[in-house]
Design a protein around this motif. Structure first.
Motif, PDB file in Angstrom:
ATOM      1  N   PHE A 105      66.172  15.334  38.392  1.00 45.72           N
ATOM      2  CA  PHE A 105      65.287  15.785  39.465  1.00 45.72           C
ATOM      3  C   PHE A 105      64.091  14.839  39.579  1.00 45.72           C
ATOM      4  O   PHE A 105      63.743  14.389  40.670  1.00 45.72           O
ATOM      5  N   ILE A 106      63.477  14.529  38.452  1.00 42.45           N
ATOM      6  CA  ILE A 106      62.319  13.644  38.433  1.00 42.45           C
ATOM      7  C   ILE A 106      62.692  12.247  38.915  1.00 42.45           C
ATOM      8  O   ILE A 106      61.910  11.576  39.590  1.00 42.45           O
ATOM      9  N   ASP A 107      63.903  11.807  38.599  1.00 43.82           N
ATOM     10  CA  ASP A 107      64.372  10.485  38.995  1.00 43.82           C
ATOM     11  C   ASP A 107      64.706  10.380  40.484  1.00 43.82           C
ATOM     12  O   ASP A 107      64.712   9.301  41.052  1.00 43.82           O
ATOM     13  N   SER A 108      64.962  11.498  41.125  1.00 42.81           N
ATOM     14  CA  SER A 108      65.388  11.514  42.527  1.00 42.81           C
ATOM     15  C   SER A 108      64.214  11.264  43.473  1.00 42.81           C
ATOM     16  O   SER A 108      63.215  11.988  43.454  1.00 42.81           O
ATOM     17  N   ASP A 109      64.337  10.242  44.320  1.00 48.96           N
ATOM     18  CA  ASP A 109      63.296   9.970  45.315  1.00 48.96           C
ATOM     19  C   ASP A 109      63.153  11.132  46.288  1.00 48.96           C
ATOM     20  O   ASP A 109      62.045  11.490  46.691  1.00 48.96           O
ATOM     21  N   TYR A 110      64.276  11.741  46.675  1.00 52.07           N
ATOM     22  CA  TYR A 110      64.214  12.862  47.618  1.00 52.07           C
ATOM     23  C   TYR A 110      63.478  14.047  46.989  1.00 52.07           C
ATOM     24  O   TYR A 110      62.600  14.641  47.618  1.00 52.07           O
ATOM     25  N   CYS A 111      63.832  14.388  45.759  1.00 51.72           N
ATOM     26  CA  CYS A 111      63.171  15.514  45.088  1.00 51.72           C
ATOM     27  C   CYS A 111      61.685  15.234  44.899  1.00 51.72           C
ATOM     28  O   CYS A 111      60.851  16.122  45.087  1.00 51.72           O
ATOM     29  N   TYR A 112      61.342  14.003  44.550  1.00 47.75           N
ATOM     30  CA  TYR A 112      59.936  13.637  44.383  1.00 47.75           C
ATOM     31  C   TYR A 112      59.167  13.828  45.692  1.00 47.75           C
ATOM     32  O   TYR A 112      58.096  14.437  45.720  1.00 47.75           O
ATOM     33  N   SER A 113      59.728  13.332  46.784  1.00 45.41           N
ATOM     34  CA  SER A 113      59.042  13.478  48.072  1.00 45.41           C
ATOM     35  C   SER A 113      58.974  14.936  48.489  1.00 45.41           C
ATOM     36  O   SER A 113      57.994  15.377  49.096  1.00 45.41           O
ATOM     37  N   PHE A 114      59.993  15.702  48.152  1.00 46.67           N
ATOM     38  CA  PHE A 114      60.001  17.134  48.448  1.00 46.67           C
ATOM     39  C   PHE A 114      58.833  17.822  47.756  1.00 46.67           C
ATOM     40  O   PHE A 114      58.066  18.554  48.369  1.00 46.67           O
ATOM     41  N   VAL A 115      58.683  17.563  46.476  1.00 44.68           N
ATOM     42  CA  VAL A 115      57.620  18.194  45.702  1.00 44.68           C
ATOM     43  C   VAL A 115      56.259  17.777  46.235  1.00 44.68           C
ATOM     44  O   VAL A 115      55.369  18.621  46.432  1.00 44.68           O
ATOM     45  N   GLN A 116      56.071  16.518  46.513  1.00 41.82           N
ATOM     46  CA  GLN A 116      54.790  16.040  47.028  1.00 41.82           C
ATOM     47  C   GLN A 116      54.446  16.711  48.354  1.00 41.82           C
ATOM     48  O   GLN A 116      53.292  17.058  48.592  1.00 41.82           O
ATOM     49  N   GLY A 117      55.434  16.905  49.200  1.00 42.23           N
ATOM     50  CA  GLY A 117      55.189  17.511  50.503  1.00 42.23           C
ATOM     51  C   GLY A 117      54.785  18.970  50.436  1.00 42.23           C
ATOM     52  O   GLY A 117      54.046  19.455  51.289  1.00 42.23           O
ATOM     53  N   PHE A 118      55.236  19.684  49.412  1.00 42.94           N
ATOM     54  CA  PHE A 118      54.966  21.114  49.357  1.00 42.94           C
ATOM     55  C   PHE A 118      53.896  21.521  48.366  1.00 42.94           C
ATOM     56  O   PHE A 118      53.373  22.621  48.446  1.00 42.94           O
ATOM     57  N   LEU A 119      53.531  20.649  47.445  1.00 39.96           N
ATOM     58  CA  LEU A 119      52.472  21.005  46.501  1.00 39.96           C
ATOM     59  C   LEU A 119      51.159  21.284  47.221  1.00 39.96           C
ATOM     60  O   LEU A 119      50.410  22.164  46.832  1.00 39.96           O
ATOM     61  N   ASP A 120      50.902  20.550  48.275  1.00 38.15           N
ATOM     62  CA  ASP A 120      49.661  20.735  49.006  1.00 38.15           C
ATOM     63  C   ASP A 120      49.649  22.024  49.822  1.00 38.15           C
ATOM     64  O   ASP A 120      48.582  22.520  50.170  1.00 38.15           O
ATOM     65  N   GLU A 121      50.815  22.560  50.130  1.00 37.72           N
ATOM     66  CA  GLU A 121      50.875  23.673  51.064  1.00 37.72           C
ATOM     67  C   GLU A 121      50.999  25.051  50.429  1.00 37.72           C
ATOM     68  O   GLU A 121      50.194  25.915  50.660  1.00 37.72           O
ATOM     69  N   ARG A 122      52.059  25.275  49.633  1.00 32.86           N
ATOM     70  CA  ARG A 122      52.310  26.650  49.243  1.00 32.86           C
ATOM     71  C   ARG A 122      53.054  26.842  47.931  1.00 32.86           C
ATOM     72  O   ARG A 122      53.483  27.949  47.633  1.00 32.86           O
ATOM     73  N   VAL A 123      53.221  25.852  47.147  1.00 32.03           N
ATOM     74  CA  VAL A 123      53.965  26.003  45.900  1.00 32.03           C
ATOM     75  C   VAL A 123      52.997  26.262  44.756  1.00 32.03           C
ATOM     76  O   VAL A 123      52.004  25.558  44.602  1.00 32.03           O
ATOM     77  N   TYR A 124      53.286  27.267  43.990  1.00 31.46           N
ATOM     78  CA  TYR A 124      52.519  27.567  42.790  1.00 31.46           C
ATOM     79  C   TYR A 124      53.397  27.215  41.602  1.00 31.46           C
ATOM     80  O   TYR A 124      54.498  27.729  41.460  1.00 31.46           O
ATOM     81  N   LEU A 125      52.918  26.318  40.768  1.00 36.10           N
ATOM     82  CA  LEU A 125      53.680  25.926  39.589  1.00 36.10           C
ATOM     83  C   LEU A 125      53.349  26.866  38.446  1.00 36.10           C
ATOM     84  O   LEU A 125      52.186  27.095  38.147  1.00 36.10           O
TER      85      LEU A 125
END
Length: 90
Positions: free
Chosen positions: A69-89
């Motif tokens: 998951f960490i190695d995936s460019d798509y997953c990385y961009s996905f996480v970056q796009g949603f951390l600012d909006e509504r994801v609670y870790l």
């Protein structure tokens, strides 16, 4: 109304996703949850729009974080796009 869960995972982790879905199946049978992931996309469907729609509808976005998951460019961009909006870790 069931809680809608969106799974985000690296495709290399699909066996783990299947195992998790097995554990969650009793909650699905009871109508408590509804799960969705990108393998539910039908052929010919515009996949980015479909993913976006399900993300917008999700009550929970579950990230299956692994080395792949960490190695995936798509997953990385996905996480970056949603951390600012509504994801609670947690």
């Amino acid at each position: 109304m069931p809680v809608k869960i969106f799974f985000c995972y690296a495709h290399e982790d699909e066996p783990l996703l299947k195992k998790l879905k097995t554990h969650l199946r009793p909650l699905q049978r009871q109508g408590l949850i509804d799960v969705w992931h990108d393998r539910n996309i039908s052929a010919g469907t515009e996949w980015e729009r479909e993913i976006s729609r399900h993300l917008d509808e999700a009550d929970i976005i579950l990230l299956l974080i692994s080395p792949d998951f960490i190695d995936s460019d798509y997953c990385y961009s996905f996480v970056q796009g949603f951390l600012d909006e509504r994801v609670y870790l947690i």
